[in-house]
Write a protein that holds these residues in place. Structure first.
Motif, PDB file in Angstrom:
ATOM      1  N   GLU A 184     -31.041  -2.683 -28.188  1.00 43.80           N
ATOM      2  CA  GLU A 184     -29.616  -2.970 -28.003  1.00 43.80           C
ATOM      3  C   GLU A 184     -28.811  -2.573 -29.235  1.00 43.80           C
ATOM      4  N   MET A 185     -29.336  -2.876 -30.403  1.00 48.12           N
ATOM      5  CA  MET A 185     -28.634  -2.521 -31.644  1.00 48.12           C
ATOM      6  C   MET A 185     -28.630  -1.012 -31.863  1.00 48.12           C
ATOM      7  N   GLN A 186     -29.718  -0.345 -31.499  1.00 46.37           N
ATOM      8  CA  GLN A 186     -29.750   1.111 -31.642  1.00 46.37           C
ATOM      9  C   GLN A 186     -28.714   1.765 -30.737  1.00 46.37           C
ATOM     10  N   ALA A 187     -28.484   1.180 -29.555  1.00 39.76           N
ATOM     11  CA  ALA A 187     -27.450   1.708 -28.657  1.00 39.76           C
ATOM     12  C   ALA A 187     -26.069   1.525 -29.274  1.00 39.76           C
ATOM     13  N   LEU A 188     -25.822   0.356 -29.896  1.00 42.21           N
ATOM     14  CA  LEU A 188     -24.534   0.130 -30.562  1.00 42.21           C
ATOM     15  C   LEU A 188     -24.334   1.089 -31.735  1.00 42.21           C
ATOM     16  N   LEU A 189     -25.410   1.340 -32.477  1.00 42.61           N
ATOM     17  CA  LEU A 189     -25.318   2.274 -33.596  1.00 42.61           C
ATOM     18  C   LEU A 189     -25.098   3.701 -33.103  1.00 42.61           C
ATOM     19  N   ALA A 190     -25.719   4.053 -31.974  1.00 42.16           N
ATOM     20  CA  ALA A 190     -25.555   5.400 -31.426  1.00 42.16           C
ATOM     21  C   ALA A 190     -24.144   5.603 -30.883  1.00 42.16           C
ATOM     22  N   ASN A 191     -23.548   4.565 -30.303  1.00 43.42           N
ATOM     23  CA  ASN A 191     -22.187   4.659 -29.773  1.00 43.42           C
ATOM     24  C   ASN A 191     -21.132   4.573 -30.865  1.00 43.42           C
ATOM     25  N   GLN A 192     -21.561   4.347 -32.063  1.00 42.36           N
ATOM     26  CA  GLN A 192     -20.693   4.225 -33.238  1.00 42.36           C
ATOM     27  C   GLN A 192     -19.704   3.068 -33.121  1.00 42.36           C
ATOM     28  N   THR A 193     -20.064   2.040 -32.332  1.00 41.48           N
ATOM     29  CA  THR A 193     -19.249   0.831 -32.318  1.00 41.48           C
ATOM     30  C   THR A 193     -19.614  -0.066 -33.488  1.00 41.48           C
ATOM     31  N   VAL A 214     -21.528 -12.830 -34.993  1.00 42.38           N
ATOM     32  CA  VAL A 214     -22.785 -13.501 -35.317  1.00 42.38           C
ATOM     33  C   VAL A 214     -23.912 -12.494 -35.112  1.00 42.38           C
ATOM     34  N   LEU A 215     -24.728 -12.340 -36.134  1.00 42.67           N
ATOM     35  CA  LEU A 215     -25.837 -11.402 -36.108  1.00 42.67           C
ATOM     36  C   LEU A 215     -27.130 -12.190 -35.943  1.00 42.67           C
ATOM     37  N   LYS A 216     -27.958 -11.799 -34.990  1.00 42.63           N
ATOM     38  CA  LYS A 216     -29.252 -12.456 -34.775  1.00 42.63           C
ATOM     39  C   LYS A 216     -30.326 -11.588 -35.416  1.00 42.63           C
ATOM     40  N   VAL A 217     -31.083 -12.185 -36.355  1.00 40.47           N
ATOM     41  CA  VAL A 217     -32.077 -11.445 -37.119  1.00 40.47           C
ATOM     42  C   VAL A 217     -33.419 -12.155 -37.017  1.00 40.47           C
ATOM     43  N   LYS A 218     -34.472 -11.388 -36.728  1.00 39.49           N
ATOM     44  CA  LYS A 218     -35.832 -11.918 -36.785  1.00 39.49           C
ATOM     45  C   LYS A 218     -36.417 -11.512 -38.129  1.00 39.49           C
ATOM     46  N   ASN A 219     -36.808 -12.490 -38.911  1.00 48.20           N
ATOM     47  CA  ASN A 219     -37.329 -12.244 -40.246  1.00 48.20           C
ATOM     48  C   ASN A 219     -38.848 -12.382 -40.205  1.00 48.20           C
ATOM     49  N   CYS A 220     -39.533 -11.269 -40.096  1.00 49.76           N
ATOM     50  CA  CYS A 220     -40.995 -11.238 -40.053  1.00 49.76           C
ATOM     51  C   CYS A 220     -41.539 -11.029 -41.470  1.00 49.76           C
ATOM     52  N   PRO A 221     -42.832 -11.276 -41.676  1.00 51.83           N
ATOM     53  CA  PRO A 221     -43.386 -11.107 -43.028  1.00 51.83           C
ATOM     54  C   PRO A 221     -43.274  -9.685 -43.579  1.00 51.83           C
ATOM     55  N   SER A 222     -43.342  -8.669 -42.709  1.00 56.25           N
ATOM     56  CA  SER A 222     -43.330  -7.300 -43.214  1.00 56.25           C
ATOM     57  C   SER A 222     -42.009  -6.575 -43.012  1.00 56.25           C
ATOM     58  N   LYS A 223     -41.151  -7.075 -42.093  1.00 53.71           N
ATOM     59  CA  LYS A 223     -39.880  -6.396 -41.844  1.00 53.71           C
ATOM     60  C   LYS A 223     -38.884  -7.368 -41.248  1.00 53.71           C
ATOM     61  N   ALA A 224     -37.618  -6.961 -41.249  1.00 50.04           N
ATOM     62  CA  ALA A 224     -36.539  -7.739 -40.628  1.00 50.04           C
ATOM     63  C   ALA A 224     -36.025  -6.933 -39.434  1.00 50.04           C
ATOM     64  N   ILE A 225     -35.918  -7.594 -38.289  1.00 47.92           N
ATOM     65  CA  ILE A 225     -35.486  -6.921 -37.065  1.00 47.92           C
ATOM     66  C   ILE A 225     -34.099  -7.445 -36.696  1.00 47.92           C
ATOM     67  N   ILE A 226     -33.129  -6.562 -36.644  1.00 49.46           N
ATOM     68  CA  ILE A 226     -31.783  -6.924 -36.225  1.00 49.46           C
ATOM     69  C   ILE A 226     -31.770  -6.891 -34.697  1.00 49.46           C
ATOM     70  N   GLU A 227     -31.593  -8.056 -34.069  1.00 49.30           N
ATOM     71  CA  GLU A 227     -31.697  -8.178 -32.619  1.00 49.30           C
ATOM     72  C   GLU A 227     -30.381  -7.887 -31.904  1.00 49.30           C
ATOM     73  N   THR A 228     -29.372  -8.723 -32.131  1.00 54.48           N
ATOM     74  CA  THR A 228     -28.110  -8.587 -31.419  1.00 54.48           C
ATOM     75  C   THR A 228     -26.952  -8.912 -32.341  1.00 54.48           C
ATOM     76  N   VAL A 229     -25.771  -8.559 -31.883  1.00 52.23           N
ATOM     77  CA  VAL A 229     -24.547  -8.968 -32.550  1.00 52.23           C
ATOM     78  C   VAL A 229     -23.617  -9.515 -31.479  1.00 52.23           C
ATOM     79  N   GLU A 230     -23.078 -10.695 -31.710  1.00 51.05           N
ATOM     80  CA  GLU A 230     -22.156 -11.338 -30.767  1.00 51.05           C
ATOM     81  C   GLU A 230     -20.781 -11.369 -31.412  1.00 51.05           C
ATOM     82  N   GLN A 231     -19.795 -10.817 -30.725  1.00 51.34           N
ATOM     83  CA  GLN A 231     -18.446 -10.806 -31.289  1.00 51.34           C
ATOM     84  C   GLN A 231     -17.543 -11.736 -30.550  1.00 51.34           C
TER      85      GLN A 231
END
Length: 126
Positions: free
Chosen positions: A58-67, A109-126
């Motif tokens: 979902e975040m990659q789609a937002l980044l690709a649409n340049q929103t 509001v940004l939803k982030v999963k904080n894993c031991p090896s990486k952080a995953i940006i899940e969604t953004v709610e506006q």
């Protein structure tokens, strides 16, 4: 030596020491980029920033649409406020955090999963 002389010597030495420490620690923090994060909000955001960041589909789609831009995400991770009431800090292996901040003068509001090896940006709610 009377008390006032001893007190004067003590205060002179103490003030010189304080000035030395302030200058030394300021110089050290500028050189190494060290920061003093003791509050939970600061520590959480610093931990997320220190890991490689991945994006959900979902975040990659937002980044690709340049929103949304990666600069906005980085600003969010620098200046945001973690909502610990909504966040799931007990789950394993990845903890979920909700970070509140501004994107283009809108609250989000940004939803982030904080894993031991990486952080995953899940969604953004506006």
């Amino acid at each position: 030596m009377d008390f006032l002389k001893r007190l004067g010597f003590y205060l002179i030495g103490f003030s010189v020491g304080i000035v030395f420490l302030v200058l030394f620690l300021k110089k050290k923090s500028e050189e190494t980029g060290a920061s003093f994060c003791y509050f939970p909000n600061c520590r959480t955001l610093k931990d997320i920033r220190s890991k490689p960041i991945a994006y959900s589909d979902e975040m990659q789609a937002l980044l690709a649409n340049q929103t949304l831009d990666t600069v906005d995400i980085k600003a969010f991770l620098n200046n945001g406020d973690v909502d610990f009431g909504r966040s799931d800090t007990k789950s394993a292996p990845c903890k979920t955090y909700f970070i509140e901040g501004e994107i283009a003068t809108k609250q989000a509001v940004l939803k982030v999963k904080n894993c031991p090896s990486k952080a995953i940006i899940e969604t953004v709610e506006q």
